[in-house]
Design a protein around this motif. Structure first.
Motif, short mmCIF file in Angstrom:
data_model
loop_
_atom_site.label_atom_id
_atom_site.label_comp_id
_atom_site.label_asym_id
_atom_site.label_seq_id
_atom_site.Cartn_x
_atom_site.Cartn_y
_atom_site.Cartn_z
N ASN A 55 0.91 -1.13 0.04
CA ASN A 55 -0.06 0.01 -0.06
C ASN A 55 0.65 1.26 -0.09
O ASN A 55 0.55 2.15 -0.83
CB ASN A 55 -0.90 0.31 1.30
N GLU A 56 1.78 1.32 0.90
CA GLU A 56 3.00 2.45 0.92
C GLU A 56 3.49 2.49 -0.30
O GLU A 56 3.58 3.73 -0.82
CB GLU A 56 3.76 2.20 1.99
N ARG A 57 4.10 1.45 -0.97
CA ARG A 57 4.41 1.52 -2.36
C ARG A 57 3.53 2.13 -3.32
O ARG A 57 4.01 3.09 -4.12
CB ARG A 57 4.92 0.25 -2.93
N LEU A 58 2.14 1.62 -3.23
CA LEU A 58 1.24 2.18 -4.18
C LEU A 58 1.00 3.81 -3.82
O LEU A 58 0.68 4.69 -4.77
CB LEU A 58 -0.05 1.44 -4.12
N ARG A 59 0.99 4.09 -2.73
CA ARG A 59 0.47 5.36 -2.19
C ARG A 59 1.99 6.27 -2.83
O ARG A 59 1.50 7.57 -3.21
CB ARG A 59 0.62 5.56 -0.84
N GLY A 60 3.14 5.59 -2.57
CA GLY A 60 4.18 6.59 -3.29
C GLY A 60 4.23 6.68 -4.67
O GLY A 60 4.38 7.67 -5.21
N GLU A 66 1.08 12.30 -8.56
CA GLU A 66 0.46 13.47 -8.35
C GLU A 66 1.38 14.59 -8.25
O GLU A 66 1.13 15.71 -8.87
CB GLU A 66 -0.32 13.47 -7.04
N GLU A 67 2.62 14.31 -7.84
CA GLU A 67 3.51 15.59 -7.56
C GLU A 67 3.93 15.97 -9.06
O GLU A 67 4.47 16.97 -9.16
CB GLU A 67 4.66 15.11 -6.67
N SER A 68 4.08 14.87 -9.78
CA SER A 68 4.80 14.95 -11.20
C SER A 68 3.60 15.91 -12.07
O SER A 68 4.12 16.69 -12.59
CB SER A 68 5.13 13.61 -11.91
N GLU A 69 2.25 15.43 -11.76
CA GLU A 69 1.33 16.01 -12.41
C GLU A 69 1.36 17.59 -11.99
O GLU A 69 1.05 18.37 -12.61
CB GLU A 69 0.02 15.61 -12.47
N PHE A 70 1.46 17.77 -10.48
CA PHE A 70 1.33 18.96 -10.04
C PHE A 70 2.46 20.05 -10.51
O PHE A 70 2.21 21.02 -10.85
CB PHE A 70 1.22 19.02 -8.51
N GLU A 71 3.70 19.37 -10.51
CA GLU A 71 4.69 20.15 -10.99
C GLU A 71 4.78 20.54 -12.50
O GLU A 71 5.13 21.76 -12.91
CB GLU A 71 6.18 19.44 -10.49
N ALA A 72 4.24 19.72 -13.32
CA ALA A 72 3.87 19.98 -14.67
C ALA A 72 3.02 21.19 -14.94
O ALA A 72 3.00 21.89 -15.86
CB ALA A 72 3.53 18.73 -15.38
N ALA A 173 -0.25 26.67 -5.24
CA ALA A 173 -0.80 25.98 -6.21
C ALA A 173 -1.16 27.32 -7.36
O ALA A 173 -1.83 28.32 -6.92
CB ALA A 173 -2.12 25.31 -6.02
N LEU A 174 -0.75 27.31 -8.39
CA LEU A 174 -0.92 28.37 -9.37
C LEU A 174 -2.23 28.21 -10.05
O LEU A 174 -2.51 29.06 -10.98
CB LEU A 174 0.27 28.52 -10.35
N ASP A 175 -3.18 27.44 -9.90
CA ASP A 175 -4.41 27.53 -10.33
C ASP A 175 -5.18 28.39 -9.40
O ASP A 175 -6.49 28.73 -9.74
CB ASP A 175 -4.99 25.92 -10.44
N ASN A 176 -4.74 28.89 -8.28
CA ASN A 176 -5.22 29.96 -7.45
C ASN A 176 -4.91 31.41 -7.95
O ASN A 176 -3.78 31.70 -8.25
CB ASN A 176 -4.97 29.66 -6.19
#
Length: 482
Positions: A55-60, A66-72, A173-176
């Protein structure tokens, strides 16, 4: 034959053996049951651990994605905001902007580091003592910590002109809409730095607060005008909601509790600086603002009244042959300017007396540690001011009397000397206070712990710097007489 029958002894032995065998069997069964239970528990523990690890691996993996998508999304938003800001400002980025992120809990530590790079603890202490002597902050006030607390409360992002780096919080977050507007403001500073080299501007002078506030007003006013145009371009109900929500969520406790000096000097470059830059824009768009970096505003008076900047009305410098007093160097040597004078009078006079700061043409104050007294009681100051005309000089003199009446409970006594040069003493205070009115609309305030120090300050720093018109006429007449 005597003795107990053997059968009974053998029967007892058999009973004991049976009990022992039963005990062994029970122990074996119990141990077996416990081992099976422990095995089952261990199996469940391992299975749980494997499940949790998975689960931890999957969460990671999910977090990484999500972090990659957020940074993109952040990178795309930054590129978009950079492009729009550069177009609005009429400047291009000469090189990519360097970004750095901070955790919110780190901001005060970083601000401490940034301040320490430019100002030592002694610098801050001397500045603090100067403000205490002038009556701008209370005795014992921790000036450095107050600056850090104020900036830490208000800052959402900042540009470092020494490292040429733009700092943002890692959770912004720059969508704000509000965050986008703030980033646009800071990107203007990056443009200014790349085109006008911010570190070469007098933003960190230690002996002229007024010139610092003037330069800061150009820099922050320029960024505020561009930011406002950026915000108008994104105007929508969401923008309004995000901005109002951000303001409502902002803490203003430190700002509200800070001395007037800190509150007003923090806000002035943004509010009055924006008005100054709009006045520049009206004469030639952003090109006129660009030109101002080659001919910087030099006083808060020019920011408050841009007509003085356009007319080239520069501050009149207050100069002395030496700034030592009986061999001692001043612990503070600075300029209040029109803004600083307004702040001082606002603290110590009635509101209507604030107009006495108008007509300011120049000033300078020195503060010395004098005598055996410690703390504020041992500070001595001389503040020399220059005014536009007689009316402005007299108005300031009246305001100065009101200031000392409120601050020290002092009352003026009849003046000594003949006009235009005369001295006004004060009674009812433990301090030695003097107002010295000089030719050419100069007024000198002397505030000392004892009369001897006051007289030394007057002798050193309150003499006429230029001959009066009457003196010049008299000298010319004497030369003309054969």
């Amino acid at each position: 034959m005597g003795g107990r029958p053997p059968v009974k002894r053998n029967g007892l032995i058999s009973l004991l053996a049976l009990i022992a065998l039963a005990s062994l069997c029970w122990g074996w069964w119990e141990n077996s049951r416990r081992r099976k239970l422990e095995s089952a528990v261990e199996f469940d523990r391992r299975r749980w651990a494997l499940t949790e690890n998975e689960n931890e691996r999957l969460r990671g993996k999910v977090n990484e994605r999500e972090e990659s998508e957020f940074e993109a999304r952040q990178e795309a938003a930054r590129a978009e905001i950079e492009k729009t800001t550069a177009e609005l400002r009429g400047l291009t980025f000469k090189k990519p902007v360097e970004y750095a992120t901070l955790k919110r809990k780190e901001v005060k530590e970083v601000l401490h580091e940034k301040i320490a790079e430019q100002y030592s603890d002694d610098d801050f202490e001397h500045l603090r003592l100067g403000y205490v002597a002038m009556g701008l902050v209370p005795e014992g006030f921790d000036l450095k910590q107050a600056y850090v607390d104020l900036l830490g409360e208000q800052v959402a992002a900042f540009y470092d002109q020494h490292k040429h780096r733009l700092y943002m919080f890692d959770d912004v977050a720059l969508d704000n809409a509000q965050n986008r507007v703030i980033l646009s403001h800071e990107l203007v500073h990056a443009l200014q730095d790349q085109h006008f080299t911010l570190k070469n501007l007098p933003l960190e002078l230690k002996t002229n607060d007024d010139r610092v506030i003037a330069a800061s007003s150009l820099v922050e006013g320029d960024a505020t005008v561009t930011m406002n145009q950026f915000m108008l371009g994104e105007a929508s109900l969401k923008t309004l909601t995000d901005t109002v929500g951000g303001l409502l969520g902002q803490s203003f406790e430190q700002l509200a509790n800070a001395p007037r000096l800190l509150r007003e000097t923090l806000l002035f470059p943004y509010t009055e600086g924006a008005k100054f830059c709009i006045a520049l824009q009206e004469t030639g768009g952003f090109a006129a603002i660009d030109a101002a970096y080659q001919r910087l505003p030099t006083s808060s008076a020019q920011i408050l009244d841009p007509a003085k900047y356009f007319a080239g009305e520069e501050p009149i410098p207050v100069e002395w042959e030496t700034v030592t007093l009986e061999g001692k160097q001043p612990i503070s040597d600075n300029v209040l300017g029109e803004l600083g004078t307004r702040i001082l009078l606002s603290d110590w006079t009635d509101p209507e007396q604030v107009v006495a700061a108008k007509g300011w043409r120049g000033d300078r104050y020195l503060v010395f540690a004098s005598g055996e007294k410690t703390g504020a009681a041992g500070l001595a100051s001389v503040w020399r001011t220059v005014w536009r005309g007689v009316e402005e000089s007299q108005r300031f003199t009246a305001a100065a009397k009101a200031m000392w009446a409120k601050r020290y409970g002092a009352k003026p006594v009849p003046p000594e000397g003949d006009l235009p040069t005369h001295r006004i003493g004060f009674e009812g205070s433990a301090r030695a206070l003097w107002l010295v009115v000089l030719p050419h609309e100069e007024v000198v305030l002397v505030d000392a712990p004892d009369p001897a120090t006051a007289e030394a300050l007057i002798a050193a720093f309150a003499r006429p710097s230029r001959p009066s018109a009457a003196d010049v006429a008299s000298q010319e007449e004497a030369v003309a007489v054969p």
